[in-house]
Write an enzyme that holds these catalytic residues in place. Structure first.
Site, PDB file in Angstrom:
ATOM      1  N   LYS A   1       0.842  -1.198   0.000  1.00 53.02           N
ATOM      2  CA  LYS A   1       0.000   0.000   0.000  1.00 53.02           C
ATOM      3  C   LYS A   1       0.878   1.250   0.000  1.00 53.02           C
ATOM      4  O   LYS A   1       0.683   2.166  -0.783  1.00 53.02           O
ATOM      5  CB  LYS A   1      -0.938  -0.023   1.206  1.00 53.02           C
ATOM      6  CG  LYS A   1      -1.858   1.166   1.229  1.00 53.02           C
ATOM      7  CD  LYS A   1      -2.739   1.232   2.449  1.00 53.02           C
ATOM      8  CE  LYS A   1      -3.414   2.592   2.453  1.00 53.02           C
ATOM      9  NZ  LYS A   1      -4.109   2.887   3.696  1.00 53.02           N
TER      10      LYS A   1
ATOM     11  N   GLU B   1      10.969  -4.531   3.850  1.00 45.73           N
ATOM     12  CA  GLU B   1      11.090  -5.964   3.534  1.00 45.73           C
ATOM     13  C   GLU B   1      10.638  -6.228   2.095  1.00 45.73           C
ATOM     14  O   GLU B   1      11.270  -6.962   1.333  1.00 45.73           O
ATOM     15  CB  GLU B   1      10.224  -6.808   4.478  1.00 45.73           C
ATOM     16  CG  GLU B   1      10.608  -6.731   5.942  1.00 45.73           C
ATOM     17  CD  GLU B   1       9.839  -5.649   6.698  1.00 45.73           C
ATOM     18  OE1 GLU B   1       9.662  -4.534   6.165  1.00 45.73           O
ATOM     19  OE2 GLU B   1       9.434  -5.925   7.833  1.00 45.73           O
TER      20      GLU B   1
ATOM     21  N   GLY C   1      -4.459  -1.466   5.275  1.00 44.79           N
ATOM     22  CA  GLY C   1      -3.719  -2.617   4.751  1.00 44.79           C
ATOM     23  C   GLY C   1      -4.379  -3.940   5.107  1.00 44.79           C
ATOM     24  O   GLY C   1      -4.568  -4.814   4.261  1.00 44.79           O
ATOM     25  N   ARG C   2      -4.753  -4.096   6.383  1.00 45.67           N
ATOM     26  CA  ARG C   2      -5.313  -5.393   6.803  1.00 45.67           C
ATOM     27  C   ARG C   2      -6.760  -5.578   6.370  1.00 45.67           C
ATOM     28  O   ARG C   2      -7.356  -6.605   6.626  1.00 45.67           O
ATOM     29  CB  ARG C   2      -5.142  -5.569   8.311  1.00 45.67           C
ATOM     30  CG  ARG C   2      -5.714  -4.466   9.151  1.00 45.67           C
ATOM     31  CD  ARG C   2      -5.255  -4.569  10.603  1.00 45.67           C
ATOM     32  NE  ARG C   2      -5.601  -3.383  11.386  1.00 45.67           N
ATOM     33  CZ  ARG C   2      -4.873  -2.285  11.435  1.00 45.67           C
ATOM     34  NH1 ARG C   2      -3.761  -2.188  10.735  1.00 45.67           N
ATOM     35  NH2 ARG C   2      -5.259  -1.252  12.165  1.00 45.67           N
TER      36      ARG C   2
ATOM     37  N   GLU D   1      -3.507  -6.107  15.358  1.00 44.43           N
ATOM     38  CA  GLU D   1      -3.017  -4.824  14.830  1.00 44.43           C
ATOM     39  C   GLU D   1      -4.123  -3.771  14.927  1.00 44.43           C
ATOM     40  O   GLU D   1      -3.851  -2.588  15.086  1.00 44.43           O
ATOM     41  CB  GLU D   1      -2.531  -4.975  13.380  1.00 44.43           C
ATOM     42  CG  GLU D   1      -1.595  -3.850  12.965  1.00 44.43           C
ATOM     43  CD  GLU D   1      -0.958  -4.045  11.588  1.00 44.43           C
ATOM     44  OE1 GLU D   1      -1.699  -4.081  10.601  1.00 44.43           O
ATOM     45  OE2 GLU D   1       0.277  -4.151  11.502  1.00 44.43           O
TER      46      GLU D   1
ATOM     47  N   HIS E   1      -3.366 -32.178  18.761  1.00 48.62           N
ATOM     48  CA  HIS E   1      -2.222 -33.027  19.113  1.00 48.62           C
ATOM     49  C   HIS E   1      -1.030 -32.195  19.547  1.00 48.62           C
ATOM     50  O   HIS E   1       0.099 -32.676  19.560  1.00 48.62           O
ATOM     51  CB  HIS E   1      -1.874 -33.943  17.940  1.00 48.62           C
ATOM     52  CG  HIS E   1      -2.967 -34.940  17.676  1.00 48.62           C
ATOM     53  ND1 HIS E   1      -3.183 -36.029  18.481  1.00 48.62           N
ATOM     54  CD2 HIS E   1      -3.950 -34.958  16.746  1.00 48.62           C
ATOM     55  CE1 HIS E   1      -4.230 -36.708  18.041  1.00 48.62           C
ATOM     56  NE2 HIS E   1      -4.731 -36.062  16.997  1.00 48.62           N
TER      57      HIS E   1
ATOM     58  N   LYS F   1      10.438  -0.076  13.070  1.00 50.39           N
ATOM     59  CA  LYS F   1      10.911   0.209  11.708  1.00 50.39           C
ATOM     60  C   LYS F   1      12.038   1.245  11.746  1.00 50.39           C
ATOM     61  O   LYS F   1      13.043   1.120  11.048  1.00 50.39           O
ATOM     62  CB  LYS F   1       9.765   0.744  10.845  1.00 50.39           C
ATOM     63  CG  LYS F   1       8.712  -0.294  10.502  1.00 50.39           C
ATOM     64  CD  LYS F   1       7.641   0.333   9.614  1.00 50.39           C
ATOM     65  CE  LYS F   1       6.461  -0.589   9.416  1.00 50.39           C
ATOM     66  NZ  LYS F   1       5.353   0.024   8.692  1.00 50.39           N
TER      67      LYS F   1
HETATM   68  O1  F6P Z   1       3.956  -2.580   9.484  1.00 43.43           O
HETATM   69  C1  F6P Z   1       2.605  -2.825   9.518  1.00 43.43           C
HETATM   70  C2  F6P Z   1       1.975  -2.639   8.183  1.00 43.43           C
HETATM   71  O2  F6P Z   1       1.902  -1.291   7.885  1.00 43.43           O
HETATM   72  C3  F6P Z   1       0.612  -3.286   8.074  1.00 43.43           C
HETATM   73  O3  F6P Z   1      -0.385  -2.519   8.607  1.00 43.43           O
HETATM   74  C4  F6P Z   1       0.509  -3.516   6.611  1.00 43.43           C
HETATM   75  O4  F6P Z   1      -0.487  -4.458   6.287  1.00 43.43           O
HETATM   76  C5  F6P Z   1       1.893  -4.007   6.298  1.00 43.43           C
HETATM   77  O5  F6P Z   1       2.737  -3.268   7.161  1.00 43.43           O
HETATM   78  C6  F6P Z   1       2.330  -3.836   4.874  1.00 43.43           C
HETATM   79  O6  F6P Z   1       2.291  -2.494   4.493  1.00 43.43           O
HETATM   80  P1  F6P Z   1       2.395  -2.079   2.977  1.00 43.43           P
HETATM   81  O7  F6P Z   1       1.234  -2.693   2.266  1.00 43.43           O
HETATM   82  O8  F6P Z   1       2.364  -0.589   2.964  1.00 43.43           O
HETATM   83  O9  F6P Z   1       3.686  -2.630   2.454  1.00 43.43           O
END
Ligand code: F6P
Length: 531
Positions: free
Chosen positions: A202, A208, A263-264, A349, A380, A492
């Site tokens: 987003k 990452e 995002g979520r 979150e 289990h 971060k």
């Molecule tokens: O670090 C948390 C977060 O911002 C989440 O809320 C989000 O889903 C995820 O990282 C990925 O963010 P992006 O879609 O901006 O890469």
């Protein structure tokens, strides 16, 4: 939590019910199962194995009422800036709004969502038909979605859950982990020229994701002939088109998601691209429509029959009045194995917060620790603790009744085991005579069962929407903003300064001695120097 009177009453009920066994609640009310079973959009919630009675449930609903739940639902759907710290609406419902319910959501948002879906359809159809292909005119055999959190968990869950809908041989892979070994293992089985990378972020700023994106570019450059251009092999899904474009992704290959989608909550947006790619656009639309059916129910059903409200308030009861600090999610359905992880992000979150909307520190608990695993594995491994451990952990069991064709015997056992677990949690065996202490199960451990006749695109959409709204209901009662996530930012920032430190020639200068010492060893190992 507003309404001290309601809270005091619920505390009194809790005192009484702590000493009442759930099975006695069944004896006291012959209609308990129907009184505590709720239905919407093909989903059923059986909350009867929780430690609560009708008067408690009414009181919980009154608490929701006093917390202005109806107004808050209206605000959510009408585009009020409910995400106050980021000053924007949270309109995931607009992404799945159909002609039946679109009057609740402002038309401009529906239009924006419609445009974004239309572009998604065009791109997906072109990739599926082979019209959009690589530099050599070949269609793609593999799609790698690079993304984390909300840009990974939803699409991954849905891809796994709807396998029976497959209409494309394209393989979908998810690259979420930063570990280079994951990257290496994944690409080792791929043909570079037949692989399409979808960079899903987003913000287009998640380090990452950007690291994996860069490695994907490097891998293609190093494996494809020099004449091959990479422009056909990358798609971006983002709210930050300018940044995606600046990294070299063609404008026509960028799918935009609106910034008013968290995002979520974004699986309903273009982030759902893998679903449409693998199963076809119609399946993606069915998935959205299942969610819209729950939206409609959530918006209109009275509180006492409102599935997300009931599920949310049962959670409030267990967390704030019966003092459970955790919630286990156990799907007795292999295809939903990733649901616990998905709900972990959604619930923790969203509601893992301690500052209220008024800016004060709350003096009650918010989101419990959400965790779990699929049924057969769970029973289990950790179910021992659920039955005999010192913590009382409520469970949400999830069950789809219909068997996979040809596997009816498996299904009989699956259903039996799911019901057996919830029954054992409730009954225990303490009332049996002559049982050794170490074999005793106290019972009276609460659980809910959410079940459906079959898992399909619509019921899956409904299930996810149910939990989204449940989370919203709880945030309303806890008086917190479920749509931001400031708690993840400090880590971060620290990661970025530690990377600077790793890159620098000079010695490590992190301020805490533990970090400094470990970094010194890391840098020495990296450079072959001894510490
Ligand atoms: O670090 C948390 C977060 O911002 C989440 O809320 C989000 O889903 C995820 O990282 C990925 O963010 P992006 O879609 O901006 O890469």
């Amino acid at each position: 939590m507003k309404s001290q009177k309601q809270i005091a009453q619920l505390r009194e009920y809790a005192k009484h019910l702590q000493n009442t066994s759930i099975i006695d609640l069944f004896s006291a009310n012959q209609n308990r199962v129907s009184d505590f079973t709720f239905e919407a959009a093909g989903l059923f919630l059986d909350a009867s194995k929780n430690r609560l009675d009708k008067q408690t449930l009414s009181s919980l609903l009154e608490l929701a009422n006093k917390c202005d739940i109806k107004q808050k639902i209206a605000d959510l759907f009408s585009g009020v800036h409910v995400n106050v710290t980021e000053d924007r609406p949270a309109l995931h419902v607009a992404l799945r709004a159909s002609s039946d319910n679109e009057s609740w959501v402002p038309k401009n948002f529906i239009a924006e969502a419609g445009e974004s879906k239309a572009r998604l359809k065009i791109l997906v159809d072109a990739i599926r038909s082979g019209e959009k292909c690589n530099d050599y005119g070949e269609s793609f055999s593999d799609v790698v979605m690079i993304g984390v959190g909300g840009s990974n968990l939803g699409p991954k869950l849905v891809i796994e859950a709807l396998r029976e809908e497959e209409t494309s041989a394209m393989n979908i892979h998810f690259l979420d982990h930063l570990d280079g070994e994951k990257f290496r293992d994944l690409v080792s089985s791929l043909s570079p020229h037949k692989t399409l990378f979808v960079v899903a972020s987003k913000s287009f700023g998640t380090s990452e994701t950007l690291r994996n994106y860069e490695s994907a570019r490097d891998w293609l450059k190093s494996t494809l002939s020099k004449e091959t251009s990479l422009k056909n092999q990358f798609v971006a899904i983002t709210a930050n088109s300018a940044k995606a474009n600046a990294t070299g992704i063609e404008k026509e290959n960028i799918l935009r998601i609106p910034d008013w989608v968290g995002g979520r909550y974004s699986v309903w947006s273009a982030m759902g691209m893998p679903i449409a790619l693998k199963y076809g656009y119609d399946v993606y639309v069915d998935f959205l429509s299942g969610a819209a059916t729950v939206d409609s129910h959530f918006k209109t059903a009275p509180l006492e029959r409102n599935l997300p409200v009931i599920l949310g308030m049962v959670g409030i009861w267990n967390t704030n009045f019966l003092k459970s600090a955790s919630l286990a999610i156990i799907p007795y359905e292999h295809r939903l194995s990733s649901l616990p992880m998905y709900l972990q992000q959604l619930e923790m979150e969203s509601n893992g917060k301690s500052i209220s909307l008024d800016g004060t520190t709350i003096d009650y608990h918010s989101a419990p620790v959400t965790w779990g695993a699929s049924g057969t594995d769970a029973q289990h491994s950790f179910c021992q603790l659920l039955h005999q451990g010192t913590h009382q952990i409520p469970v949400d069991f999830i069950l789809a009744l219909k068997a996979a064709p040809g596997y009816e015997k498996h299904q009989d056992m699956l259903v039996a085991n799911c019901l057996a677990q919830s029954r054992a949690l409730m009954l225990g065996n303490e009332r049996q005579n002559n049982i050794e202490d170490y074999k005793k199960l106290r019972g009276d451990r609460p659980s809910s069962l959410i079940y459906m006749d079959e898992l399909n695109p619509k019921t899956l959409g409904a299930l996810i929407s149910l939990y989204e709204h449940k989370t919203f209901v709880q945030s309303a009662v806890w008086n917190i903003n479920p749509f931001d996530q400031w708690g993840v930012e400090l880590g971060k920032a620290f990661a970025s300064s530690i990377i600077d430190d790793i890159d620098s020639e000079t010695s490590c200068n992190q301020s805490d001695p533990s970090t400094t010492a470990i970094l010194a060893r890391y840098k020495a190992l990296k450079t072959g120097r001894s510490t």
